[in-house]
Design a protein around this motif. Structure first.
Motif, PDB file in Angstrom:
ATOM      1  N   GLU A 164      -5.627   1.778  -1.309  1.00 31.01           N
ATOM      2  CA  GLU A 164      -5.963   0.585  -1.509  1.00 31.01           C
ATOM      3  C   GLU A 164      -4.972  -0.408  -1.206  1.00 31.01           C
ATOM      4  O   GLU A 164      -3.532  -0.067  -1.153  1.00 31.01           O
ATOM      5  N   TYR A 165      -5.022  -1.350  -0.509  1.00 27.05           N
ATOM      6  CA  TYR A 165      -4.290  -2.511   0.114  1.00 27.05           C
ATOM      7  C   TYR A 165      -4.370  -3.652  -1.024  1.00 27.05           C
ATOM      8  O   TYR A 165      -5.183  -4.100  -1.639  1.00 27.05           O
ATOM      9  N   THR A 166      -3.171  -3.899  -1.652  1.00 28.00           N
ATOM     10  CA  THR A 166      -2.985  -4.945  -2.702  1.00 28.00           C
ATOM     11  C   THR A 166      -2.266  -6.343  -2.367  1.00 28.00           C
ATOM     12  O   THR A 166      -1.292  -6.062  -2.078  1.00 28.00           O
TER      13      THR A 166
ATOM     14  N   ASN B  23      -8.758  -5.711   2.080  1.00 27.82           N
ATOM     15  CA  ASN B  23     -10.139  -5.045   1.852  1.00 27.82           C
ATOM     16  C   ASN B  23     -10.607  -4.587   3.150  1.00 27.82           C
ATOM     17  O   ASN B  23     -11.044  -3.317   3.027  1.00 27.82           O
TER      18      ASN B  23
ATOM     19  N   GLN C 201      -8.285   7.119  -1.756  1.00 26.88           N
ATOM     20  CA  GLN C 201      -7.708   6.295  -2.878  1.00 26.88           C
ATOM     21  C   GLN C 201      -7.021   5.227  -2.332  1.00 26.88           C
ATOM     22  O   GLN C 201      -6.588   4.496  -3.047  1.00 26.88           O
TER      23      GLN C 201
ATOM     24  N   SER D 121      -8.080  -2.280   4.955  1.00 23.79           N
ATOM     25  CA  SER D 121      -8.000  -1.026   4.152  1.00 23.79           C
ATOM     26  C   SER D 121      -9.166   0.046   4.273  1.00 23.79           C
ATOM     27  O   SER D 121      -9.073   1.316   4.614  1.00 23.79           O
ATOM     28  N   GLU D 122     -10.250  -0.549   4.596  1.00 25.31           N
ATOM     29  CA  GLU D 122     -11.653   0.143   4.852  1.00 25.31           C
ATOM     30  C   GLU D 122     -11.314   0.853   6.332  1.00 25.31           C
ATOM     31  O   GLU D 122     -11.794   1.915   6.626  1.00 25.31           O
TER      32      GLU D 122
ATOM     33  N   ASN E 163       1.092  -1.137  -0.224  1.00 27.79           N
ATOM     34  CA  ASN E 163      -0.178  -0.047  -0.141  1.00 27.79           C
ATOM     35  C   ASN E 163       0.907   1.137   0.006  1.00 27.79           C
ATOM     36  O   ASN E 163       2.083   1.103   0.292  1.00 27.79           O
TER      37      ASN E 163
END
Length: 555
Positions: free
Chosen positions: A303-305, A234, A301, A237-238, A63
């Protein structure tokens, strides 16, 4: 030594040209078959050896803000995670604008760098470069980096070169919004070289992953675990976005409350100096509120990937695809070689038996058993198969995988191919060579030995002459010369030889055309793609989440 064995040795000596021609033809077919069959496993094994040496991560989490300690603990406690390695990463441009470099903190346990020259950085202003830049810089030289908020220094001393299984390609290691848009190389520095303490990269090793790299069961299990981890990210990150937005809202509310107090103070004072001071404070608070609102847009914007090996390791998927192409080639291309070799050796071995007809009859008249007589020819045929298989398999297991691997690895930073032994294709090739020689002898000698001795001792009677189709066309037949009439009759008289010749020439021609066709097709791909199909020089992508120019290129 018995007379029959002595006779076989004499036959070998007298027909050396025939023996070596059949042997070399079989060796060529075995060479192509075994070599192509061994190439894909050898390529995969070579890559697995590279991944094992570096302990390449199964997945990579990233991130832009960095992971908090609580988030790392939460990920570490996941039931699928075996171990985690924390790291820092940033992309920067050299001051001369020539190279875009992915700069990472030196990994300790997972996805380790392999130092090929020099040593690892010992100070925060030292750096090791990827092998991609070996021709552009030297050890001891200084490399200047454009100003980067993630790095403490703008100048580093080069102390070594390294390879990484996460950056295997020689160029174009990924996309970026710096320079020409392509990452040219990677580099490694100490963690103390970064300004941020929170890691923005997590290297993950999973538990209970069955299979090996490039095997279907491994890739399937890996995708399943990465998807599971992405769902967890997800949620994280939220939560992170909500917490950060909540903190910013509190600051905004405090600033707005302070502005209200300042407004009341302004209403109660008539001193110009005091009013100016209150106005300045309100202006500062307004700037703080605007900055906070901008931060909220940036946080939205965040986001964790989660990426699997095929996504974060540059070259992992490409090498797997290249190896699969060789598998497809190994299932088709050797058919032509074996078809030609089988037809020729089959014809030659049957003709050899027919030529020895009188000799076989003589041996039978002298009292030798059918087994003794046939063993000479079976041994001759078996010897060509054994020698041809040994030569072809030996060269195929060593030479062809190296040649093919080196041609594919020309665009990668890799060591030489890791050769292994493959018994199954060798055994299959040996069985096929036996069928083309021993089986041919069997078909020729079995009906011959079943005849009476007196019949075998006499030369084989010529086949009854028959008119061919052309002879019925008298107006054409009468115009042919004698030699052409003989050639035409022989073609139809010996139909087996005719078809063997036609199929042999057709197979050889097909291989030549296939080779030239592949070469022409590959050479035409790039000019056609970027000359006739793709006409644009620049690709623009609209980011509907961007609020200002600084957000360009962010996802």
């Amino acid at each position: 030594m018995s007379k029959i064995n002595l006779n076989m040795l004499r036959e070998l000596k007298a027909s050396k040209a025939r023996f070596f021609s059949i042997t070399l033809l079989l060796a060529l077919a075995v060479f192509v078959f075994v070599g192509l069959k061994a190439t894909t496993p050898d390529m995969n094994q070579t890559m697995r050896h590279e991944y094992a040496q570096a302990n390449l991560a199964d997945a990579q989490l990233s991130n832009s803000l960095g992971f908090s300690s609580s988030e790392i603990t939460d990920i570490q406690n996941d039931k699928t995670v075996k171990s985690i390695s924390k790291g820092l990463q940033t992309t920067s441009l050299t001051s001369d604008g020539k190279h875009v470099i992915d700069i990472i903190s030196i990994p300790e346990k997972i996805s380790k760098l392999v130092i090929t020259q020099g040593h690892q950085p010992k100070k925060s202003n030292e750096i090791v470069l990827g092998e991609q830049l070996k021709d552009s810089y030297n050890i001891g030289q200084k490399i200047n980096i454009e100003h980067n908020d993630d790095l403490k220094s703008k100048q580093f001393k080069i102390v070594g070169f390294a390879t990484s299984s996460a950056y295997m390609k020689k160029n174009n290691l990924g996309q970026t919004n710096l320079g020409d848009g392509k990452i040219d190389a990677f580099a490694g520095v100490k963690k103390s070289s970064f300004t941020n303490a929170d890691p923005n990269i997590l290297q993950i090793k999973f538990k209970n992953l069955s299979g090996k790299a490039y095997q279907d069961k491994y890739e399937y299990a890996l995708r399943h675990k990465v998807t599971h981890l992405q769902n967890k990210l997800n949620n994280l990150s939220e939560q992170r976005r909500n917490n950060l937005v909540s903190d910013i809202d509190d600051k905004i509310n405090q600033a707005q409350a302070t502005q209200t107090v300042l407004s009341k103070q302004k209403a109660l004072t008539s001193n110009d100096t005091a009013l100016q001071t209150l106005n300045n404070k309100q202006a500062e608070l307004a700037d703080q509120i605007n900055q906070a609102e901008t931060q909220k847009d940036t946080i939205s914007q965040l986001e964790y990937t989660a990426q699997s090996r095929g996504q974060f390791s540059v070259g992992y998927s490409d090498m797997g695809s290249d190896a699969k192409r060789i598998t497809g080639l190994s299932n088709t291309f050797p058919i032509f070689f074996f078809a030609v070799a089988l037809m020729v050796s089959f014809t030659v071995m049957r003709r050899m038996v027919e030529e020895k007809r009188v000799e076989i009859g003589t041996l039978k008249a002298l009292g030798y058993s059918n087994y003794k007589i046939a063993s000479e020819y079976y041994l001759y045929a078996g010897l060509t198969s054994i020698v041809g298989t040994i030569i072809g398999a030996g060269l195929g297991l060593i030479i062809l995988p190296k040649v093919i691997f080196n041609s594919f690895a020309a665009n990668y930073v890799l060591n030489d191919v890791y050769l292994t032994w493959h018994i199954t294709p060798v055994l299959v090739a040996f069985v096929l060579t036996l069928l083309s020689t021993v089986f041919a002898v069997f078909l020729a000698i079995k009906p011959l030995l079943a005849q009476q001795t007196t019949v075998i001792m006499l030369p084989k009677a010529p086949t009854t002459g028959k008119k061919i189709l052309l002879e019925h066309l008298t107006w054409l037949w009468n115009k042919l010369s004698f030699s052409r009439k003989v050639t035409a009759r022989n073609i139809f008289r010996y139909k087996g030889r005719m078809w063997m010749t036609i199929l042999g020439v057709a197979g050889s021609t097909a291989m030549l055309i296939t080779g030239f066709g592949m070469q022409q097709s590959l050479n035409k791909m790039v000019p056609v793609q970027y000359g006739e199909i793709t006409h644009y020089q620049l690709l623009g992508v609209f980011n509907n989440k961007a609020k200002n120019a600084d957000d360009y290129g962010k996802k």
